[in-house]
Design an enzyme around this catalytic site. Structure first.
Site, PDB file in Angstrom:
ATOM      1  N   ARG A 154     -18.633   0.112  -7.564  1.00  0.00           N
ATOM      2  CA  ARG A 154     -17.853  -0.916  -6.891  1.00  0.00           C
ATOM      3  C   ARG A 154     -16.531  -0.333  -6.399  1.00  0.00           C
ATOM      4  NH1 ARG A 154     -15.609  -4.027  -9.665  1.00  0.00           N
ATOM      5  NH2 ARG A 154     -16.045  -2.994 -11.651  1.00  0.00           N
ATOM      6  N   ASP A 197     -25.292  -9.095 -18.978  1.00  0.00           N
ATOM      7  CA  ASP A 197     -23.981  -8.875 -18.332  1.00  0.00           C
ATOM      8  C   ASP A 197     -23.113 -10.103 -18.050  1.00  0.00           C
ATOM      9  OD1 ASP A 197     -22.335  -6.676 -17.284  1.00  0.00           O
ATOM     10  OD2 ASP A 197     -22.607  -7.628 -15.336  1.00  0.00           O
ATOM     11  N   LYS A 216     -21.814  -8.792  -8.511  1.00  0.00           N
ATOM     12  CA  LYS A 216     -20.462  -9.068  -8.977  1.00  0.00           C
ATOM     13  C   LYS A 216     -19.724 -10.009  -8.012  1.00  0.00           C
ATOM     14  CE  LYS A 216     -19.843  -7.162 -13.072  1.00  0.00           C
ATOM     15  NZ  LYS A 216     -20.914  -6.348 -13.537  1.00  0.00           N
ATOM     16  N   LYS A 232     -22.910  -3.018 -23.507  1.00  0.00           N
ATOM     17  CA  LYS A 232     -23.439  -4.389 -23.407  1.00  0.00           C
ATOM     18  C   LYS A 232     -24.961  -4.386 -23.213  1.00  0.00           C
ATOM     19  CE  LYS A 232     -20.842  -5.622 -19.936  1.00  0.00           C
ATOM     20  NZ  LYS A 232     -20.134  -4.331 -19.871  1.00  0.00           N
ATOM     21  N   THR A 233     -25.408  -3.634 -22.211  1.00  0.00           N
ATOM     22  CA  THR A 233     -26.840  -3.625 -21.908  1.00  0.00           C
ATOM     23  C   THR A 233     -27.614  -2.937 -23.030  1.00  0.00           C
ATOM     24  OG1 THR A 233     -26.383  -3.648 -19.541  1.00  0.00           O
ATOM     25  CG2 THR A 233     -28.569  -2.899 -20.207  1.00  0.00           C
ATOM     26  N   SER A 286     -17.296  -1.655 -18.610  1.00  0.00           N
ATOM     27  CA  SER A 286     -18.423  -0.837 -18.185  1.00  0.00           C
ATOM     28  C   SER A 286     -18.629   0.369 -19.103  1.00  0.00           C
ATOM     29  CB  SER A 286     -18.183  -0.374 -16.749  1.00  0.00           C
ATOM     30  OG  SER A 286     -19.326   0.287 -16.277  1.00  0.00           O
ATOM     31  N   HIS A 342     -17.883 -11.940 -19.244  1.00  0.00           N
ATOM     32  CA  HIS A 342     -18.495 -10.647 -18.930  1.00  0.00           C
ATOM     33  C   HIS A 342     -19.063 -10.096 -20.238  1.00  0.00           C
ATOM     34  CE1 HIS A 342     -18.108  -6.260 -17.412  1.00  0.00           C
ATOM     35  NE2 HIS A 342     -19.228  -6.782 -17.008  1.00  0.00           N
ATOM     36  N   ARG A 371     -28.179   4.075 -11.993  1.00  0.00           N
ATOM     37  CA  ARG A 371     -28.522   2.729 -12.463  1.00  0.00           C
ATOM     38  C   ARG A 371     -29.979   2.404 -12.224  1.00  0.00           C
ATOM     39  NH1 ARG A 371     -24.592  -0.970 -14.847  1.00  0.00           N
ATOM     40  NH2 ARG A 371     -22.598   0.026 -14.445  1.00  0.00           N
TER      41      ARG A 371
HETATM   42  P1  ATP Z   1     -21.855  -2.157 -17.383  1.00  0.00           P
HETATM   43  O1  ATP Z   1     -20.882  -3.308 -17.507  1.00  0.00           O
HETATM   44  O2  ATP Z   1     -21.389  -1.140 -16.422  1.00  0.00           O
HETATM   45  O3  ATP Z   1     -23.259  -2.624 -17.127  1.00  0.00           O
HETATM   46  P2  ATP Z   1     -22.530  -1.745 -20.213  1.00  0.00           P
HETATM   47  O4  ATP Z   1     -21.480  -2.292 -21.121  1.00  0.00           O
HETATM   48  O5  ATP Z   1     -23.755  -2.554 -20.049  1.00  0.00           O
HETATM   49  O6  ATP Z   1     -21.856  -1.365 -18.810  1.00  0.00           O
HETATM   50  P3  ATP Z   1     -24.326   0.305 -21.067  1.00  0.00           P
HETATM   51  O7  ATP Z   1     -25.151   0.313 -19.814  1.00  0.00           O
HETATM   52  O8  ATP Z   1     -24.945  -0.327 -22.262  1.00  0.00           O
HETATM   53  O9  ATP Z   1     -22.894  -0.312 -20.787  1.00  0.00           O
HETATM   54  O10 ATP Z   1     -23.906   1.797 -21.344  1.00  0.00           O
HETATM   55  C1  ATP Z   1     -23.622   2.364 -22.591  1.00  0.00           C
HETATM   56  C2  ATP Z   1     -23.944   3.841 -22.483  1.00  0.00           C
HETATM   57  O11 ATP Z   1     -23.442   4.563 -23.588  1.00  0.00           O
HETATM   58  C3  ATP Z   1     -25.452   4.066 -22.458  1.00  0.00           C
HETATM   59  O12 ATP Z   1     -25.702   5.133 -21.581  1.00  0.00           O
HETATM   60  C4  ATP Z   1     -25.741   4.444 -23.914  1.00  0.00           C
HETATM   61  O13 ATP Z   1     -26.880   5.256 -24.035  1.00  0.00           O
HETATM   62  C5  ATP Z   1     -24.488   5.231 -24.259  1.00  0.00           C
HETATM   63  N1  ATP Z   1     -24.139   5.277 -25.698  1.00  0.00           N
HETATM   64  C6  ATP Z   1     -23.960   6.388 -26.426  1.00  0.00           C
HETATM   65  N2  ATP Z   1     -23.625   6.112 -27.686  1.00  0.00           N
HETATM   66  C7  ATP Z   1     -23.561   4.776 -27.787  1.00  0.00           C
HETATM   67  C8  ATP Z   1     -23.267   3.886 -28.868  1.00  0.00           C
HETATM   68  N3  ATP Z   1     -22.942   4.335 -30.079  1.00  0.00           N
HETATM   69  N4  ATP Z   1     -23.312   2.569 -28.618  1.00  0.00           N
HETATM   70  C9  ATP Z   1     -23.616   2.098 -27.384  1.00  0.00           C
HETATM   71  N5  ATP Z   1     -23.909   2.895 -26.333  1.00  0.00           N
HETATM   72  C10 ATP Z   1     -23.898   4.233 -26.524  1.00  0.00           C
HETATM   73 MN    MN Z   2     -24.657  -3.453 -18.364  1.00  0.00          MN
END
Ligand code: ATP
Ligand code: MN
Length: 538
Positions: A60, A258, A201, A243-244, A239, A221, A323
């Site tokens: 973004r 999300d 978004k 979360k995911t 980010s 969020h 992604r």
């Molecule tokens: P966005 O808002 O951009 O979608 P998000 O909060 O959903 O971000 P994730 O897509 O879940 O974030 O990304 C977390 C990343 O960190 C993943 O690539 C995951 O494999 C990695 N990671 C490594 N260690 C950890 C941990 N201990 N806990 C969570 N994620 C981890």
């Molecule tokens: Mn996510």
């Protein structure tokens, strides 16, 4: 399942100012995939997913996100460098240019919904220049049945023209790309960028205004899932904080990854119909559910594949922000519809690259308010040689770029809801342990999962002071033991070889928290102000 072969309806776009377009209305994913391949805009991976490149933008562009300032928004929006005002006349002129640009072209149109709760449904029409952007909309928004499509009356419209370049001097934009929300005409106008995340978004930002202002609902969020007993958990975080990853849990039904709303009727609902996962370093062993969701129908973005169509998830030569989008039913264990009851547990996820926050700690209501308003995570330094210092990053409500109102508006709603629902709030550091970025390492996903499971299964027990240690700098309550996690991992200080260096770094982060909070101090009660780090010294 929606049977697409039965969609016979079509629509005209003249009312939008798009003339003489070849309208491709409500194409099935198969038809869109065929169009993508025919235009040479994507390739099929060995998994069956389609892989596309989003072009110049692979993320973004927050500095190019505007809101039309008019009688609807003027007094309500928190104007500044997050919500940048845009002139209504200028918007009209730019809109006309974009619709002119789309005239006489093949244009992909999709009708869909946001908000999985019937009472909050928002009808959305997405108009795309490219078929893959339209397939993204299919994956990410809620898919109507043919019955629902009859007499579908779109309320919000997304006009998405990645190939249109604005002329900043004439159009009033900062540069050639833009994402502009007009709350009066209910349009999200996106041009000059093909990054699909701008589409989802855009609608998220619109809902973050609509729901609190008109529907007494808190937009968040966060991701959400629900256990076998119907207990909802939500995970806030910026980010890359997890979360995911953490909401996709084989033992719990996924509500969404999300964007959610928390209603006055004590329910939560997903805004979306799909997930948008980061795939950097993705592995089938560590994250089997997300890995398995990458199949026919999923869209990979900006990944590198070999000539057999195998993706190298470690290859970040296009971007770190690789992604995949997929409809939520690509995940096996999901809640249908995507709704749940009041959350019992709330997790604030932060990727602390200083490595000083405990991997799990329990927050008091005042600390929860402080951390929500702060919205802390850290950015690790880029790949530039020699730079190893993490940079603290604060984003109010764990999502400031998408929040049109003043952060305290959301914080007040959350505080009240947390109190009424008597939720437990936990701060989870999914970032570094054993030292800052460059010295320590990222905490193992398996440990983070074990800590979250322990909370959700009730294994961390009730809040007994003797089972917790109050962190001397951050004031949070850190459990002394947790099933599935070695004790020493729970104490960040214990993971550092140099205790003095640990405290020095912890104070540095504490000061960054304090400094960031200054702009909110006037709005926060004494209690909330005391929810921040306990002491700090030079
Ligand atoms: P966005 O808002 O951009 O979608 P998000 O909060 O959903 O971000 P994730 O897509 O879940 O974030 O990304 C977390 C990343 O960190 C993943 O690539 C995951 O494999 C990695 N990671 C490594 N260690 C950890 C941990 N201990 N806990 C969570 N994620 C981890
Ligand atoms: Mn996510």
């Amino acid at each position: 399942m929606v049977d697409h072969t039965q969609f016979t309806k079509t629509i005209a776009l003249e009312q939008y100012g798009i003339k003489n377009a070849q309208v491709k209305y409500q194409l099935s994913p198969e038809e869109l995939q065929a169009a993508i391949l025919e235009k040479g805009q994507g390739k099929v991976a060995s998994s069956g997913a389609i892989a596309v490149n989003t072009g110049e933008f692979t993320g973004r562009s927050p500095m190019d996100r505007f809101i039309v300032k008019d009688s609807v928004t003027e007094d309500k929006v928190w104007w500044g460098d997050i919500n940048i005002p845009f002139d209504a006349d200028k918007f009209q002129k730019l809109y006309d240019k974009v619709t002119d640009y789309l005239s006489n072209k093949e244009v992909f149109v999709r009708d869909s919904f946001a908000c999985a709760d019937e009472d909050y449904k928002l009808n959305i029409r997405v108009i795309n220049e490219y078929p893959w952007s339209n397939m993204f909309a299919y994956n990410m928004f809620l898919r109507p049945t043919e019955e629902e499509l009859k007499g579908f009356d779109p309320e919000w419209t997304v006009v998405n023209a990645p190939g249109f370049m604005a002329d900043p001097a004439v159009d009033g934009t900062r540069q050639h790309n833009f994402a502009i929300l007009d709350f009066t005409r209910k349009i999200a106008l996106i041009g000059g960028t093909g990054y699909t995340g701008e589409i989802k978004k855009g609608i998220f930002s619109a809902l973050n205004f609509i729901l609190p202002v008109y529907k007494n609902t808190l937009p968040m969020h966060c991701s959400a899932n629900v256990g076998k007993d119907g207990d909802t958990a939500i995970f806030f975080g910026l980010s890359g904080t997890g979360k995911t990853t953490l909401s996709t849990d084989p033992d719990r039904s996924l509500i969404g990854d999300d964007e959610h709303g928390w209603t006055a009727e004590n329910t939560v609902f997903n805004f979306e119909g799909g997930c948008y996962a980061k795939v950097i370093n993705l592995s089938g062993e560590q994250e089997p559910e997300i890995f398995g969701a990458i199949k026919k129908g999923a869209i990979l973005e900006n990944v590198i594949m070999n000539d057999k169509g195998e993706v190298d998830f470690e290859d970040t030569s296009i971007t770190q922000n690789t992604r995949v989008s997929y409809p939520i039913n690509h995940i096996e264990n999901i809640r249908v519809p995507s709704t749940g009851e009041n959350p019992k547990n709330i997790f604030f996820l932060t990727a602390d690259a200083f490595g000083v926050l405990p991997p799990i700690s329990k927050l008091t209501p005042a600390q929860a308010a402080f951390h929500f308003i702060s919205g802390y995570t850290a950015k690790v330094a880029g790949t530039e040689a020699g730079i190893t210092e993490p940079v603290p990053s604060f984003s109010a409500c764990f999502g400031a770029p998408f929040m049109p109102l003043h952060p305290t508006k959301y914080a007040e709603m959350l505080s009240k809801k947390m109190k009424d629902a008597n939720v437990n709030v936990w701060l989870i550091n999914t970032g570094w342990t054993g030292g800052s970025y460059g010295v320590g390492s990222r905490i193992k996903l398996k440990y983070t999962r074990a800590m979250i499971s322990a909370v959700l299964n009730g294994d961390l027990g009730l809040y007994n002071y003797k089972d917790y240690h109050i962190h001397s700098v951050f004031g949070v309550a850190q459990p002394r033991s947790c099933p599935g996690v070695p004790d020493e991992v729970l104490s960040p200080r214990a993971t550092w070889s140099d205790h003095k260096a640990y405290y020095k770094t912890a104070f540095k982060l504490a000061n960054a928290f304090r400094e960031n909070f200054e702009k909110f101090e006037a709005y926060a009660s004494e209690e909330i102000r005391r929810g921040g780090p306990q002491r700090y010294a030079e």
